[in-house]
Design a protein around this motif. Structure first.
Motif, PDB file in Angstrom:
ATOM      1  N   LEU A  73       0.830  -1.203   0.000  1.00 52.57           N
ATOM      2  CA  LEU A  73       0.000   0.000   0.000  1.00 52.57           C
ATOM      3  C   LEU A  73       0.869   1.259   0.000  1.00 52.57           C
ATOM      4  O   LEU A  73       0.617   2.196  -0.758  1.00 52.57           O
ATOM      5  CB  LEU A  73      -0.938  -0.013   1.209  1.00 52.57           C
ATOM      6  CG  LEU A  73      -1.844   1.214   1.350  1.00 52.57           C
ATOM      7  CD1 LEU A  73      -2.773   1.347   0.148  1.00 52.57           C
ATOM      8  CD2 LEU A  73      -2.677   1.145   2.629  1.00 52.57           C
ATOM      9  N   ALA A  74       1.895   1.283   0.852  1.00 55.80           N
ATOM     10  CA  ALA A  74       2.772   2.455   0.914  1.00 55.80           C
ATOM     11  C   ALA A  74       3.410   2.712  -0.450  1.00 55.80           C
ATOM     12  O   ALA A  74       3.496   3.860  -0.904  1.00 55.80           O
ATOM     13  CB  ALA A  74       3.847   2.250   1.988  1.00 55.80           C
ATOM     14  N   GLY A  75       3.820   1.623  -1.102  1.00 60.91           N
ATOM     15  CA  GLY A  75       4.431   1.766  -2.422  1.00 60.91           C
ATOM     16  C   GLY A  75       3.445   2.282  -3.454  1.00 60.91           C
ATOM     17  O   GLY A  75       3.777   3.144  -4.275  1.00 60.91           O
ATOM     18  N   LEU A  76       2.217   1.777  -3.411  1.00 58.82           N
ATOM     19  CA  LEU A  76       1.198   2.221  -4.362  1.00 58.82           C
ATOM     20  C   LEU A  76       0.901   3.704  -4.179  1.00 58.82           C
ATOM     21  O   LEU A  76       0.738   4.440  -5.167  1.00 58.82           O
ATOM     22  CB  LEU A  76      -0.088   1.399  -4.176  1.00 58.82           C
ATOM     23  CG  LEU A  76      -0.051  -0.054  -4.653  1.00 58.82           C
ATOM     24  CD1 LEU A  76      -1.331  -0.770  -4.261  1.00 58.82           C
ATOM     25  CD2 LEU A  76       0.145  -0.123  -6.163  1.00 58.82           C
ATOM     26  N   ILE A  77       0.849   4.144  -2.910  1.00 56.44           N
ATOM     27  CA  ILE A  77       0.567   5.564  -2.650  1.00 56.44           C
ATOM     28  C   ILE A  77       1.707   6.419  -3.204  1.00 56.44           C
ATOM     29  O   ILE A  77       1.474   7.428  -3.886  1.00 56.44           O
ATOM     30  CB  ILE A  77       0.377   5.815  -1.135  1.00 56.44           C
ATOM     31  CG1 ILE A  77      -0.908   5.127  -0.653  1.00 56.44           C
ATOM     32  CG2 ILE A  77       0.324   7.303  -0.826  1.00 56.44           C
ATOM     33  CD1 ILE A  77      -1.134   5.195   0.833  1.00 56.44           C
ATOM     34  N   ASN A  81      10.356   5.096   3.095  1.00 58.31           N
ATOM     35  CA  ASN A  81      11.085   4.657   4.288  1.00 58.31           C
ATOM     36  C   ASN A  81      10.173   3.733   5.092  1.00 58.31           C
ATOM     37  O   ASN A  81       9.541   4.154   6.047  1.00 58.31           O
ATOM     38  CB  ASN A  81      11.511   5.883   5.100  1.00 58.31           C
ATOM     39  CG  ASN A  81      12.395   5.512   6.269  1.00 58.31           C
ATOM     40  OD1 ASN A  81      12.798   4.361   6.422  1.00 58.31           O
ATOM     41  ND2 ASN A  81      12.684   6.485   7.102  1.00 58.31           N
ATOM     42  N   TYR A  82      10.117   2.473   4.653  1.00 64.03           N
ATOM     43  CA  TYR A  82       9.163   1.542   5.262  1.00 64.03           C
ATOM     44  C   TYR A  82       9.796   0.820   6.441  1.00 64.03           C
ATOM     45  O   TYR A  82      10.882   0.248   6.325  1.00 64.03           O
ATOM     46  CB  TYR A  82       8.688   0.513   4.228  1.00 64.03           C
ATOM     47  CG  TYR A  82       7.612  -0.391   4.753  1.00 64.03           C
ATOM     48  CD1 TYR A  82       6.313   0.068   4.879  1.00 64.03           C
ATOM     49  CD2 TYR A  82       7.906  -1.680   5.162  1.00 64.03           C
ATOM     50  CE1 TYR A  82       5.319  -0.745   5.385  1.00 64.03           C
ATOM     51  CE2 TYR A  82       6.913  -2.509   5.676  1.00 64.03           C
ATOM     52  CZ  TYR A  82       5.626  -2.025   5.780  1.00 64.03           C
ATOM     53  OH  TYR A  82       4.644  -2.828   6.296  1.00 64.03           O
ATOM     54  N   ILE A  83       9.136   0.858   7.602  1.00 64.77           N
ATOM     55  CA  ILE A  83       9.655   0.207   8.802  1.00 64.77           C
ATOM     56  C   ILE A  83       8.790  -1.016   9.077  1.00 64.77           C
ATOM     57  O   ILE A  83       7.622  -0.882   9.434  1.00 64.77           O
ATOM     58  CB  ILE A  83       9.608   1.151  10.027  1.00 64.77           C
ATOM     59  CG1 ILE A  83      10.116   2.556   9.660  1.00 64.77           C
ATOM     60  CG2 ILE A  83      10.383   0.560  11.190  1.00 64.77           C
ATOM     61  CD1 ILE A  83      11.594   2.650   9.384  1.00 64.77           C
ATOM     62  N   ALA A  84       9.352  -2.198   8.899  1.00 66.09           N
ATOM     63  CA  ALA A  84       8.570  -3.431   9.061  1.00 66.09           C
ATOM     64  C   ALA A  84       8.497  -3.845  10.529  1.00 66.09           C
ATOM     65  O   ALA A  84       9.507  -3.847  11.227  1.00 66.09           O
ATOM     66  CB  ALA A  84       9.197  -4.547   8.236  1.00 66.09           C
ATOM     67  N   PHE A  85       7.312  -4.174  10.995  1.00 66.30           N
ATOM     68  CA  PHE A  85       7.113  -4.735  12.332  1.00 66.30           C
ATOM     69  C   PHE A  85       6.540  -6.133  12.147  1.00 66.30           C
ATOM     70  O   PHE A  85       5.969  -6.427  11.097  1.00 66.30           O
ATOM     71  CB  PHE A  85       6.169  -3.860  13.151  1.00 66.30           C
ATOM     72  CG  PHE A  85       6.746  -2.540  13.528  1.00 66.30           C
ATOM     73  CD1 PHE A  85       7.348  -2.350  14.764  1.00 66.30           C
ATOM     74  CD2 PHE A  85       6.712  -1.475  12.645  1.00 66.30           C
ATOM     75  CE1 PHE A  85       7.902  -1.132  15.111  1.00 66.30           C
ATOM     76  CE2 PHE A  85       7.259  -0.250  12.984  1.00 66.30           C
ATOM     77  CZ  PHE A  85       7.853  -0.081  14.224  1.00 66.30           C
TER      78      PHE A  85
END
Lengths: 498, 447
Positions: free
Chosen positions: B165-169, B181-185
């Motif tokens: 979703l972050a990438g699509l936005i 800058n995606y922070i994976a949890f």
């Protein structure tokens, strides 16, 4: 005042026959699963979930709370008696607890663990009753940078666990850190050191390392020594429990363990394992007889056992007030809440006060039940040491294999377990301490991940670790713990000599 | 622990539940596998299914088994290898597993299993902490366009729905998706404190995860990933705010590879009856899940197109490896291991040569010790080889007996009796009382 009336209503509802019965069922079951290696409270609650659908939520949660507290009591039993921790939170207990048992003081070790658990559980539940919301607010100020600082502080505790040789202790630590590299790098999704084996993608389970190093390693080592010397066989059979001296050496560690365990339990980081390490280090540093640690110091049992129970209560703070699960058991309990259509969090105290306060009241009651249950059991359990050794070790291996297999239902885990057991036996033969390896496996991945997450959030700026006050304080504290004894010795040679 | 009022409640519940549509249950026992730890989305779905299947009388009993790890791909590997051809087992899966398969470059994919049905969909919500300077999505996007790296997007595991979703936005507003800058949890539970405490700028999660905090006012919903506005959430869609993106996280049910057509039809039928049952409908409402039921054929077609879409998106995002350095940490650790290993070995070798000079030839005690170790090693080998083929009881009996003999060879018969008793006892305790699945093996019909 308002809290007291609410708590009073909670007690009134908890002290009904059915609720008491559920609390008893939960605490008994919890003690049992705590004793069994590899079978933890999270799994037990998950297994019981479908059975409890027909109950009202209050009864179910009273039972779950009992299981959760009970597992913390039971975990120490196997640590002390057969040097194989039933839960990760009881690893530290094995160091001195098992030495006490070998010297015939198993009942005293079990008693101080039980009373320490009771004291800590009760005090921490009081703290939970009165200070839950403000504590939860403080916990939210901890971000990845702060957690990194906390893991650094926890790493310093290794200094108290190194054993006879610094080099061999650090070898053990790095062995644990290396095992921690295996598996998927959570931040990028890349598999590291997993050699294309799917079961290794999630890393090596701490429980496999613990059961392998301790239970299997101990069995192999005893077989290795078998027929050489009989000095380790217990000749004294004293099941009387704690002496006056034991009491006077135990009560301070109980209180300090509580003070460490509860706040660290509130922080969603590492659950109840880290506090036990911190407590052990503190007791060794404060003790007048640090040389006894590792050879059966009662403080080394009293402190960590209090710390893990206090942490267990601490974990309930973010769960109940914010709906945040910070341990595996809390995550299952959150699911259970949701299945009843309840949402723990800011609104639960106002929407279902009856449930929350009855649950808290029954935690007090559960603690008393656990003490009553476990005190007389201490001398009974201590007699496990009288079972013929060949049958005892056969049973230990069978239980260890169940624990390892049931983690993921994979034969590969069994292979890993026995490999780790062989390594554990070798480490014992060469006098390499075991606990630093476990510490490395727990803390290594955690600190790496938090470090990189903190750096990623700050956009690559390393200064976050010094500009954020809580993090900076923790890092300074970690340096002080490491360098402190040396500096003290240099500045105050006369104080160190006494 | 029998309890009159609970029994009464259960009886009442039974009486009030509408009579099951089918008189006979379709399954005596159906195993549901959640390829995740208890508490996550797949676990939740499996447990709701369990409840719905049982109370609607579709199955007599049902159990949930958790096989956690690596965003479901470990469970997938286990499912493909150990359950091949098994007719009474189903596994939860969904968009997150599809993303993980691509990201982890897993050797096994959803082509290795048998699709049964798509179950449900869940919209993603974009939230900021109440104290955040971003009042609206437009505020956020303005800063994001100026300095993409300054916005940290917190969400679930790498390659999962939230990162997609972050990438699509980013793509939709003209920012290179690789700059996100995606922070994976590891899941919603770990993400939420970081969002509530303002550690990350933005949080992305399924709506159910954040709904209570939105209601309590501790976080602010900036947008929802649905195509149209939702009646139960006061937040605009991404589309309304000029970002041409909508995304729904979906979950599904899979059967193992190699199941017979009859078994597949039976499972598909059971799931179809379940999604029409009242308990399932109630659960959908409770968790704000959308009914997205698709039968086996339609779901297979959907899976094909969805897989192509996910691969395309993730390629654009640049996840899945090659450009993500993991830093110097592993090298440092391995170097430390090597250095301390060498130093310790040198010290030990010195001590050893001194001891060897003192003692001389191996003694009879050493031989006894090696014999004992060898006996246990045999027991362990038998255990590993037989536990799944011959069953837990047989393997454990051998393990116990060999170990006991290693310590004391004088009582073979007594040890054998104990070995059988302990193994059978452990099996009954764990497999029957605690419901832990231990392999019954060749004794399956006997105990």
């Amino acid at each position: 005042m308002e809290t007291l009336t609410a708590l009073g209503r909670g007690f009134a509802s908890a002290v009904t026959l059915p609720h008491l019965a559920w609390a008893l069922a939960g605490t008994t079951l919890g003690t049992a699963v705590g004793v069994l290696p590899g079978i933890g409270p999270a799994l037990t609650v998950a297994v019981l979930l479908p059975i409890t659908f027909s109950l009202d939520p209050t009864s179910a949660f009273i039972m779950f709370g009992g299981i959760y507290y009970g597992a913390m009591y039971g975990g120490s039993t196997t640590s002390i008696l057969i040097n194989s921790p039933g839960e990760t939170a009881s690893i530290v207990t094995a160091i001195d607890g098992h030495m006490m048992a070998r010297k015939g003081r198993g009942a005293a070790a079990l008693t101080t663990a039980a009373i320490g658990s009771f004291v800590a559980g009760t005090l921490a539940t009081i703290a939970l009753t009165f200070f839950a919301p403000p504590l939860a607010a403080v916990a939210l100020r901890f971000g990845p940078a702060e957690y990194f600082g906390l893991t650094m502080l926890a790493f310093t505790t290794v200094a108290a666990l190194l054993g006879n040789s610094v080099v061999r202790g650090l070898l053990s630590l790095f062995l644990g850190l290396s095992l921690g590299l295996v598996g998927i790098d959570q931040l990028t999704g890349d598999a590291r050191f997993s050699f294309g084996i799917p079961q290794l993608m999630d890393g090596i389970d701490v429980m496999i390392l613990v059961i392998g190093l301790f239970a299997v390693g101990e069995t192999l080592y005893q077989a290795w020594r078998h027929g050489r010397d009989e000095e380790h066989i217990i000749t004294i059979h004293d099941f009387t429990g704690m002496s006056r001296e034991d009491w006077s050496r135990s009560w301070r560690p109980w209180l300090r363990g509580t003070a460490i365990g509860f706040p660290l339990g509130v922080l969603p980081c590492g659950g109840s394992v880290i506090p036990t390490f911190v407590s052990y280090m503190l007791e060794k540093r404060l003790s007048k007889h640090p040389e006894e640690f590792g050879h059966g110091a009662i403080e080394g049992v009293a402190g960590p056992e209090a710390a893990n129970n206090a942490a267990a209560a601490g974990v309930l703070v973010p769960l109940l007030t914010l709906g945040l699960p910070s341990s595996a058991t809390a995550a299952v309990m959150l699911t259970a809440f949701q299945q009843y259509g309840l949402q723990p969090g800011p609104l639960l105290f106002s929407s279902r006060p009856d449930l929350v306060w009855t649950l808290i009241a029954s935690l007090y009651i559960g603690n008393v039940m656990l003490l009553v249950l476990n005190l007389p059991l201490a001398s009974v359990w201590a007699r496990v040491m009288l079972v013929p050794r060949n049958l005892l070790f056969g049973g230990i291996l069978v239980l260890a294999s169940v624990g390892a297999y049931s983690l993921n239902r994979s034969v590969l885990d069994l292979v890993l377990l026995y490999t780790v057991g062989a390594v554990g036996c070798t480490m014992r033969v060469f006098d390499i301490p075991l606990v630093p390896a476990v510490l490395g496996l727990i803390l290594g991945p955690l600190s790496e991940q938090q470090f990189r997450r903190a750096v990623a959030i700050s956009g690559g700026d390393l200064s976050v670790f010094v500009t954020r006050p809580i993090c900076a304080t923790l890092l300074v504290l970690a340096c002080a713990v490491l360098a402190g004894p040396y500096l003290l010795r240099r500045w105050l040679p006369e104080a160190a000599a006494t | 622990m029998p309890r009159p009022s609970a029994a009464l409640a259960a009886l009442l519940l039974f009486a009030l539940t509408p009579a099951p549509a089918a008189a006979d249950p379709v399954y005596q026992h159906l195993r549901l596998i959640a390829p995740a730890a208890p508490g996550g989305g797949w676990d939740q779905t499996a447990r709701v299914m369990q409840q719905a299947l049982q109370s609607a009388g579709i199955v007599h009993t049902s159990s949930v088994e958790n096989i956690p790890g690596a965003a479901g791909t470990i469970g997938l590997a286990r499912f493909v290898t150990a359950e091949r051809g098994t007719g009474d087992v189903a596994m939860m899966s969904g968009l997150i597993m599809l993303g993980a398969i691509v990201t982890h470059r897993s050797a096994l994919t959803l082509h290795d299993v048998t699709p049964v049905a798509r179950l449900l969909g869940e919209y993603e919500v974009i939230v900021v902490p109440a104290a955040s300077p971003f009042r609206t999505l437009a505020d956020l996007i303005r800063t994001f366009k100026e300095r993409p790296e300054s916005i940290s997007w917190g969400g679930g595991s790498a390659g999962g729905t939230e990162q997609i979703l972050a990438g699509l936005i980013a793509d939709a507003v003209g920012v290179n998706p690789r700059l996100v800058n995606y922070i994976a949890f590891s899941g919603g539970g770990e993400l939420r404190p970081s969002v509530l405490g303002g550690q990350v700028s933005v949080g992305l999660d399924g709506l159910a995860g954040f709904q209570p905090y939105i209601d309590a006012g501790t976080v602010r919903a900036l947008a929802i990933s649905s195509a149209t506005r939702l009646p139960y959430l006061d937040a605009p869609t991404l589309r309304e705010q000029g970002i041409d993106v909508d995304l729904e996280n979906w979950r599904c049910v899979l059967a193992p590879p190699g199941v017979s057509t009859a078994d597949l039809h039976r499972l598909e039928g059971a799931v179809k009856t379940m999604v029409e049952s009242a308990p399932w409908r109630e659960a959908l409402e409770r968790y704000h899940w959308n009914d997205r039921y698709l039968g086996a054929d339609a779901f297979s077609t959907f899976l094909e197109s969805e897989e192509a879409r996910v691969i395309a998106i993730l390629k654009k995002l640049g996840t899945g490896g090659d450009n993500a350095p993991t830093g110097p940490y592993p090298v440092l650790v391995l170097a430390g291991l090597a250095i301390f290993g060498l130093v310790a070995a040198r010290g030990l070798l010195r001590g050893r040569s001194r001891a060897a000079a003192a003692s001389g030839a191996p003694t009879s005690e050493t031989i006894v010790a090696w014999k004992a170790i060898a006996l246990i090693a045999i027991g362990i080998t038998v255990d590993v080889l037989l536990v799944e083929r011959g069953g837990f009881v047989i393997a454990s009996t051998a393990l116990f007996w060999a170990t006991a003999r290693a310590f004391d060879p004088r009582h073979p018969a007594r040890d054998a009796i104990f070995a059988v008793a302990v193994s059978v006892g452990a099996y009954l305790l764990f497999a029957r009382v605690l419901q832990l699945p231990l392999p019954a093996g060749v004794l399956a019909g006997w105990i």
